[in-house]
Design an enzyme around this catalytic site. Structure first.
Site, PDB file in Angstrom:
ATOM      1  N   CYS A 147       1.172 -11.161  -4.719  1.00 59.84           N
ATOM      2  CA  CYS A 147       1.717 -12.522  -4.620  1.00 59.84           C
ATOM      3  C   CYS A 147       1.974 -13.106  -6.011  1.00 59.84           C
ATOM      4  O   CYS A 147       3.078 -13.587  -6.302  1.00 59.84           O
ATOM      5  CB  CYS A 147       0.774 -13.401  -3.805  1.00 59.84           C
ATOM      6  SG  CYS A 147      -0.971 -13.230  -4.225  1.00 59.84           S
TER       7      CYS A 147
HETATM    8  N1  LIG Z   1      -4.061 -13.131   0.834  1.00 58.07           N
HETATM    9  C1  LIG Z   1      -2.922 -13.030   0.157  1.00 58.07           C
HETATM   10  O1  LIG Z   1      -2.292 -14.035  -0.209  1.00 58.07           O
HETATM   11  C2  LIG Z   1      -2.359 -11.661  -0.173  1.00 58.07           C
HETATM   12  C3  LIG Z   1      -1.113 -11.607  -0.784  1.00 58.07           C
HETATM   13  C4  LIG Z   1      -0.577 -10.371  -1.125  1.00 58.07           C
HETATM   14  C5  LIG Z   1      -1.296  -9.215  -0.866  1.00 58.07           C
HETATM   15  N2  LIG Z   1      -2.524  -9.291  -0.294  1.00 58.07           N
HETATM   16  C6  LIG Z   1      -3.238  -8.026  -0.045  1.00 58.07           C
HETATM   17  O2  LIG Z   1      -3.273  -7.820   1.363  1.00 58.07           O
HETATM   18  C7  LIG Z   1      -4.474  -7.137   1.720  1.00 58.07           C
HETATM   19  C8  LIG Z   1      -5.201  -7.994   2.727  1.00 58.07           C
HETATM   20  O3  LIG Z   1      -5.482  -9.227   2.118  1.00 58.07           O
HETATM   21  P1  LIG Z   1      -5.962 -10.483   2.962  1.00 58.07           P
HETATM   22  O4  LIG Z   1      -5.994 -11.618   2.024  1.00 58.07           O
HETATM   23  O5  LIG Z   1      -5.185 -10.567   4.211  1.00 58.07           O
HETATM   24  O6  LIG Z   1      -7.431 -10.001   3.272  1.00 58.07           O
HETATM   25  P2  LIG Z   1      -8.563 -10.684   4.115  1.00 58.07           P
HETATM   26  O7  LIG Z   1      -7.991 -11.779   4.930  1.00 58.07           O
HETATM   27  O8  LIG Z   1      -9.685 -11.047   3.212  1.00 58.07           O
HETATM   28  O9  LIG Z   1      -9.039  -9.421   4.927  1.00 58.07           O
HETATM   29  C9  LIG Z   1     -10.174  -8.709   4.455  1.00 58.07           C
HETATM   30  C10 LIG Z   1     -10.913  -8.270   5.692  1.00 58.07           C
HETATM   31  O10 LIG Z   1     -10.452  -6.987   5.977  1.00 58.07           O
HETATM   32  C11 LIG Z   1     -11.361  -6.411   6.894  1.00 58.07           C
HETATM   33  N3  LIG Z   1     -11.465  -4.991   6.682  1.00 58.07           N
HETATM   34  C12 LIG Z   1     -10.959  -4.075   7.531  1.00 58.07           C
HETATM   35  N4  LIG Z   1     -11.204  -2.864   7.098  1.00 58.07           N
HETATM   36  C13 LIG Z   1     -11.888  -2.985   5.938  1.00 58.07           C
HETATM   37  C14 LIG Z   1     -12.453  -2.044   5.029  1.00 58.07           C
HETATM   38  N5  LIG Z   1     -12.339  -0.739   5.233  1.00 58.07           N
HETATM   39  N6  LIG Z   1     -13.071  -2.519   3.965  1.00 58.07           N
HETATM   40  C15 LIG Z   1     -13.203  -3.834   3.763  1.00 58.07           C
HETATM   41  N7  LIG Z   1     -12.694  -4.779   4.599  1.00 58.07           N
HETATM   42  C16 LIG Z   1     -12.063  -4.329   5.681  1.00 58.07           C
HETATM   43  C17 LIG Z   1     -12.662  -7.165   6.754  1.00 58.07           C
HETATM   44  O11 LIG Z   1     -12.811  -7.897   7.949  1.00 58.07           O
HETATM   45  P3  LIG Z   1     -13.720  -7.325   9.135  1.00 58.07           P
HETATM   46  O12 LIG Z   1     -15.049  -7.118   8.562  1.00 58.07           O
HETATM   47  O13 LIG Z   1     -13.623  -8.416  10.145  1.00 58.07           O
HETATM   48  O14 LIG Z   1     -13.081  -6.045   9.583  1.00 58.07           O
HETATM   49  C18 LIG Z   1     -12.405  -8.103   5.591  1.00 58.07           C
HETATM   50  O15 LIG Z   1     -13.057  -9.301   5.764  1.00 58.07           O
HETATM   51  C19 LIG Z   1      -5.271  -6.950   0.423  1.00 58.07           C
HETATM   52  O16 LIG Z   1      -5.045  -5.669  -0.056  1.00 58.07           O
HETATM   53  C20 LIG Z   1      -4.682  -8.009  -0.496  1.00 58.07           C
HETATM   54  O17 LIG Z   1      -4.795  -7.661  -1.846  1.00 58.07           O
HETATM   55  C21 LIG Z   1      -3.064 -10.486   0.071  1.00 58.07           C
END
Ligand SMILES: NC(=O)c1ccc[n+]([C@@H]2O[C@H](COP(=O)([O-])OP(=O)(O)OC[C@H]3O[C@@H](n4cnc5c(N)ncnc54)[C@H](OP(=O)(O)O)[C@@H]3O)[C@@H](O)[C@H]2O)c1
Length: 344
Positions: A147
């Site tokens: 992002c």
């Molecule tokens: N947030 C943003 O603005 C954004 C922007 C661009 C890219 N990204 C990328 O998109 C990806 C997801 O980001 P997000 O912000 O959507 O994440 P998030 O909402 O924090 O999701 C993380 C969750 O993923 C789950 N999970 C499932 N498998 C996992 C594993 N093997 N190890 C650890 N956690 C696991 C866990 O939930 P459970 O314990 O409930 O399974 C953890 O709480 C990341 O790689 C991030 O860098 C995010």
């Protein structure tokens, strides 16, 4: 025309649930399988009531035949989930950082793991359509940009490519709290983040190598020195980046008109980048796939200053991922992404 079948890995994160929301109304794609770890076995609508109309159940792994998978897993876990899909011939857009960096040595340094498939880093296409549209169309694996890097690279790409600024750029970025994901942490706790602004990652944020990589490529492989300082601010979504670079001697003699023309020409015809006449606010992109750019010339210091903003979950993640899918499958690039920003 039959819709393509889409799977979302880690639908229960913020990026994954935003993918589901945006894809619900996509005219050429249907989400048929959603996977999540701790919520496996539950209905999607139980976890996210706003997604109840999708009538999907969360499974531990993707199920059934799919044409494309989006991985919205944390880094390292994402590569592990994506590699078997690639072997099966499935096309993938990975929203994590696992295939963004071309140098395998950058992974232990910035992400503390050894990359399990360094060869895939060569074939993965960096999913910034404004720079790599042609390659994205043919790619099996698209590495969706981060992002912060999307806001930074789009802001400085025209100036670096045209060679009008010194290769020494400062990005001062502010992000809403959803940029840190849905997992709970003390920093994103309401009482810690509310009514407060804080800088972090001062010794090198993980998005730095991605910004350096792309600006260096735009600078004809000559190194670009980058200072990138992110800040957490008390809002849910949005990134605002202010970028600074000194204009080279003898460049931009045409002043602000030349500058504006440079940016407008560079992004001519781009559906999701707009050069604005006034400084944009994050509210102007809340919930949509736009990146707004406002370049100005500070004639007292001879510095180029560019303000850019976008929604971290849309152009910074799920929306850009869908834009990439549209390109990969030959759909109109804007399909499913026409929404205007939410206001107020
Ligand atoms: N947030 C943003 O603005 C954004 C922007 C661009 C890219 N990204 C990328 O998109 C990806 C997801 O980001 P997000 O912000 O959507 O994440 P998030 O909402 O924090 O999701 C993380 C969750 O993923 C789950 N999970 C499932 N498998 C996992 C594993 N093997 N190890 C650890 N956690 C696991 C866990 O939930 P459970 O314990 O409930 O399974 C953890 O709480 C990341 O790689 C991030 O860098 C995010």
């Amino acid at each position: 025309m039959a819709k393509i079948k889409v799977g979302i890995i880690n639908v229960t994160g913020y990026a994954g649930s935003e993918l589901a929301r945006l894809l619900y109304r996509h005219p050429f794609a249907e989400v048929t399988s959603v996977a999540g770890r701790s919520a496996a076995g539950q209905k999607l609508g139980q976890v996210f009531p706003h997604l109840a109309d999708m009538e999907l159940s969360i499974t531990a792994e993707l199920e059934g035949r799919i044409d494309i998978a989006f991985s919205a897993m944390p880094h390292k876990a994402s590569a592990e989930a994506v590699l078997p899909l690639l072997e099966q011939g499935v096309r993938v857009v990975d929203i994590s950082a696992d295939f963004r960096l071309k140098d395998p040595a950058a992974y232990p340094e910035w992400y503390q793991f050894t990359h399990p498939a360094p060869e895939a880093l060569c074939s993965a296409v960096f999913g910034l359509p404004e720079l790599y549209r042609k390659r994205i169309k043919k790619a099996q694996l698209v590495a969706n940009p981060g992002c912060y890097p999307t806001s930074a690279i789009l802001a400085m790409a025209p100036a670096i490519k045209a060679g009008i600024v010194e290769p020494d750029v400062i990005f001062d970025s502010k992000s809403g709290v959803s940029g840190s994901g849905r997992a709970l942490s003390l920093t994103t706790h309401f009482c810690e983040a509310g009514e407060s602004v804080s800088a972090y990652g001062l010794e090198g944020h993980r998005h730095l190598p991605e910004i350096v990589q792309e600006l260096t490529l735009l600078n004809r492989h000559r190194p670009v020195s980058v200072t990138f300082i992110p800040h957490l601010i008390p809002m849910t979504r949005g990134i605002l980046t202010t970028s600074y670079a000194r204009v080279k001697k003898g460049k931009l003699v045409g002043g602000k008109d030349e500058l504006r023309k440079l940016y407008q020409d560079f992004y001519a015809g781009e559906p999701f980048v707009r050069v604005t006449g006034a400084p944009p606010s994050t509210k102007h992109t809340y919930g949509n796939n736009m990146c707004l750019l406002h370049p100005v010339l500070d004639s007292r210091t001879n510095r180029l200053v560019v303000v850019s903003c976008l929604d971290n979950l849309v152009k910074g993640a799920a929306g850009q991922a869908i834009q990439n899918m549209n390109l990969m499958f030959g759909f109109p690039e804007t399909a499913g992404l026409e929404a205007l920003a939410v206001y107020p």
